[in-house]
Motif scaffolding. Sequence first.
Motif, PDB file in Angstrom:
ATOM      1  N   UNK A   8       0.642  -0.778  -0.056  1.00 46.73           N
ATOM      2  CA  UNK A   8      -0.531   0.097  -0.669  1.00 46.73           C
ATOM      3  C   UNK A   8       0.430   1.131  -0.148  1.00 46.73           C
ATOM      4  N   UNK A   9       0.574   2.600  -0.893  1.00 47.12           N
ATOM      5  CA  UNK A   9       1.113   3.333  -0.669  1.00 47.12           C
ATOM      6  C   UNK A   9       0.026   4.654  -1.146  1.00 47.12           C
ATOM      7  N   UNK A  10       1.013   5.348   0.210  1.00 47.68           N
ATOM      8  CA  UNK A  10      -0.471   7.187  -0.106  1.00 47.68           C
ATOM      9  C   UNK A  10       1.031   8.251  -0.270  1.00 47.68           C
ATOM     10  N   UNK A  34       2.611  -5.592  -6.277  1.00 45.26           N
ATOM     11  CA  UNK A  34       1.410  -5.507  -6.696  1.00 45.26           C
ATOM     12  C   UNK A  34       1.174  -3.400  -5.282  1.00 45.26           C
ATOM     13  N   UNK A  35       1.331  -2.553  -6.400  1.00 44.23           N
ATOM     14  CA  UNK A  35       1.407  -1.097  -5.746  1.00 44.23           C
ATOM     15  C   UNK A  35      -0.145  -0.796  -5.935  1.00 44.23           C
ATOM     16  N   UNK A  36      -0.390  -0.536  -4.147  1.00 36.95           N
ATOM     17  CA  UNK A  36      -2.165  -0.143  -4.471  1.00 36.95           C
ATOM     18  C   UNK A  36      -1.649   0.982  -3.398  1.00 36.95           C
ATOM     19  N   UNK A  37      -3.247   1.536  -4.006  1.00 36.68           N
ATOM     20  CA  UNK A  37      -3.352   3.108  -3.512  1.00 36.68           C
ATOM     21  C   UNK A  37      -4.983   3.061  -3.048  1.00 36.68           C
ATOM     22  N   UNK A  38      -5.768   3.613  -2.105  1.00 39.19           N
ATOM     23  CA  UNK A  38      -6.688   3.665  -1.595  1.00 39.19           C
ATOM     24  C   UNK A  38      -6.958   4.608  -1.335  1.00 39.19           C
ATOM     25  N   UNK A  39      -8.206   5.271  -2.272  1.00 37.51           N
ATOM     26  CA  UNK A  39      -8.528   6.494  -2.172  1.00 37.51           C
ATOM     27  C   UNK A  39      -9.961   6.044  -1.393  1.00 37.51           C
ATOM     28  N   UNK A  40      -9.987   6.842   0.362  1.00 40.49           N
ATOM     29  CA  UNK A  40     -10.582   7.023   1.159  1.00 40.49           C
ATOM     30  C   UNK A  40     -11.911   8.266   1.058  1.00 40.49           C
ATOM     31  N   UNK A  41     -12.729   8.081   0.570  1.00 46.54           N
ATOM     32  CA  UNK A  41     -13.413   9.425   0.023  1.00 46.54           C
ATOM     33  C   UNK A  41     -14.352   9.952   0.905  1.00 46.54           C
ATOM     34  N   UNK A  42     -15.452   8.736   2.390  1.00 48.07           N
ATOM     35  CA  UNK A  42     -15.724   8.836   2.748  1.00 48.07           C
ATOM     36  C   UNK A  42     -15.821  10.281   3.601  1.00 48.07           C
ATOM     37  N   UNK A  43     -15.382  10.354   4.353  1.00 48.94           N
ATOM     38  CA  UNK A  43     -14.966  11.870   5.127  1.00 48.94           C
ATOM     39  C   UNK A  43     -15.002  13.262   4.206  1.00 48.94           C
ATOM     40  N   UNK A  65      -4.086   9.697  -6.416  1.00 51.20           N
ATOM     41  CA  UNK A  65      -3.408   8.729  -6.597  1.00 51.20           C
ATOM     42  C   UNK A  65      -2.598   8.016  -7.534  1.00 51.20           C
ATOM     43  N   UNK A  66      -3.214   8.573  -8.543  1.00 51.09           N
ATOM     44  CA  UNK A  66      -2.630   7.980  -9.937  1.00 51.09           C
ATOM     45  C   UNK A  66      -0.928   8.661  -9.527  1.00 51.09           C
ATOM     46  N   UNK A  67      -0.758   9.438  -9.433  1.00 50.44           N
ATOM     47  CA  UNK A  67       0.442  10.147  -9.807  1.00 50.44           C
ATOM     48  C   UNK A  67       1.498   8.697  -8.492  1.00 50.44           C
ATOM     49  N   UNK A  68       0.610   9.506  -7.210  1.00 48.21           N
ATOM     50  CA  UNK A  68       1.852   7.964  -6.034  1.00 48.21           C
ATOM     51  C   UNK A  68       1.879   6.981  -6.932  1.00 48.21           C
ATOM     52  N   UNK A  69       0.895   6.471  -7.475  1.00 50.86           N
ATOM     53  CA  UNK A  69       1.468   5.586  -8.577  1.00 50.86           C
ATOM     54  C   UNK A  69       2.082   4.858  -8.781  1.00 50.86           C
ATOM     55  N   UNK A  79      14.574  -0.057  -8.634  1.00 47.03           N
ATOM     56  CA  UNK A  79      15.202  -0.937  -7.867  1.00 47.03           C
ATOM     57  C   UNK A  79      15.185  -2.302  -8.744  1.00 47.03           C
ATOM     58  N   UNK A  80      14.830  -2.400  -9.838  1.00 42.42           N
ATOM     59  CA  UNK A  80      15.267  -3.661 -10.039  1.00 42.42           C
ATOM     60  C   UNK A  80      13.876  -4.805  -9.916  1.00 42.42           C
ATOM     61  N   UNK A  81      12.647  -3.785  -9.562  1.00 42.09           N
ATOM     62  CA  UNK A  81      11.419  -4.953  -8.743  1.00 42.09           C
ATOM     63  C   UNK A  81      10.852  -4.575 -10.398  1.00 42.09           C
ATOM     64  N   UNK A  82       9.827  -5.683 -10.448  1.00 41.48           N
ATOM     65  CA  UNK A  82       8.612  -5.158 -11.612  1.00 41.48           C
ATOM     66  C   UNK A  82       7.510  -5.123 -10.400  1.00 41.48           C
ATOM     67  N   UNK A  83       6.639  -4.040 -10.922  1.00 39.19           N
ATOM     68  CA  UNK A  83       5.352  -4.015 -10.147  1.00 39.19           C
ATOM     69  C   UNK A  83       4.360  -3.731 -11.170  1.00 39.19           C
ATOM     70  N   UNK A  84       2.478  -3.426 -10.867  1.00 37.15           N
ATOM     71  CA  UNK A  84       1.351  -3.058 -11.337  1.00 37.15           C
ATOM     72  C   UNK A  84       0.984  -2.382 -10.281  1.00 37.15           C
ATOM     73  N   UNK A  85       0.102  -1.582 -11.116  1.00 35.77           N
ATOM     74  CA  UNK A  85      -0.476  -0.373  -9.378  1.00 35.77           C
ATOM     75  C   UNK A  85      -2.308  -0.590  -9.770  1.00 35.77           C
ATOM     76  N   UNK A  86      -2.539  -0.329  -8.504  1.00 36.97           N
ATOM     77  CA  UNK A  86      -4.108  -0.352  -8.698  1.00 36.97           C
ATOM     78  C   UNK A  86      -4.482   0.240  -7.530  1.00 36.97           C
ATOM     79  N   UNK A  87      -5.212   1.199  -8.376  1.00 35.91           N
ATOM     80  CA  UNK A  87      -6.445   2.255  -7.583  1.00 35.91           C
ATOM     81  C   UNK A  87      -7.217   1.940  -6.805  1.00 35.91           C
ATOM     82  N   UNK A  88      -7.864   1.803  -5.983  1.00 40.98           N
ATOM     83  CA  UNK A  88      -9.068   1.523  -4.875  1.00 40.98           C
ATOM     84  C   UNK A  88      -9.725   2.141  -4.566  1.00 40.98           C
ATOM     85  N   UNK A  89     -10.816   2.468  -4.557  1.00 45.28           N
ATOM     86  CA  UNK A  89     -12.100   3.584  -3.879  1.00 45.28           C
ATOM     87  C   UNK A  89     -12.791   2.902  -3.177  1.00 45.28           C
TER      88      UNK A  89
END
Length: 148
Positions: A8-10, A34-43, A65-69, A79-89
């Motif tokens: 998880x990344x923020x 698997x890089x995950x950013x969670x947008x919590x828009x409830x507040x 969130x997309x920029x952070x990912x 750093x030599x690692x493969x990655x994929x990104x996921x944006x969740x709301x």
Amino acid sequence: MYDRILVPVDGSATCEHGLQEAIALAARLKATLVLLHVVDDFPFMVELASAASFDETRSRLLKMGNEILAQASRHATEGGAASETVLREVTSRRAADAIVEEATRRQCGLIVMGTHGRRGFNRLAMGSDAELVLRESPVPVLLVRHQD
């Protein structure tokens, strides 16, 4: 050992510590992050009266969130690692729930995340998504402590 590692990344320094540890581990293991950013828009739904301002704020949060990912993905590549990104709301649940769900959905064998390591009243007052993930996760969780 671990083929897929959820991170998880923020954009915070705390998450950056977790990300750097995950990158080093993934590079050694030839695992995919698997890089995950969670947008919590409830507040924001609660605080904002007009639908127009909510939509605008939500759009900004998703863009951020997309920029952070994208930045986390660049760090992984460097750093030599493969990655994929996921944006969740999420709207009516905690980010920790989304983190655990994504780890299961994406068949990750490990979750790596940064934590403040708060204790006492600060932990009670602010809550701890890291602690909730640790309690609920069906896979091992590596918490990387960041000193404030």
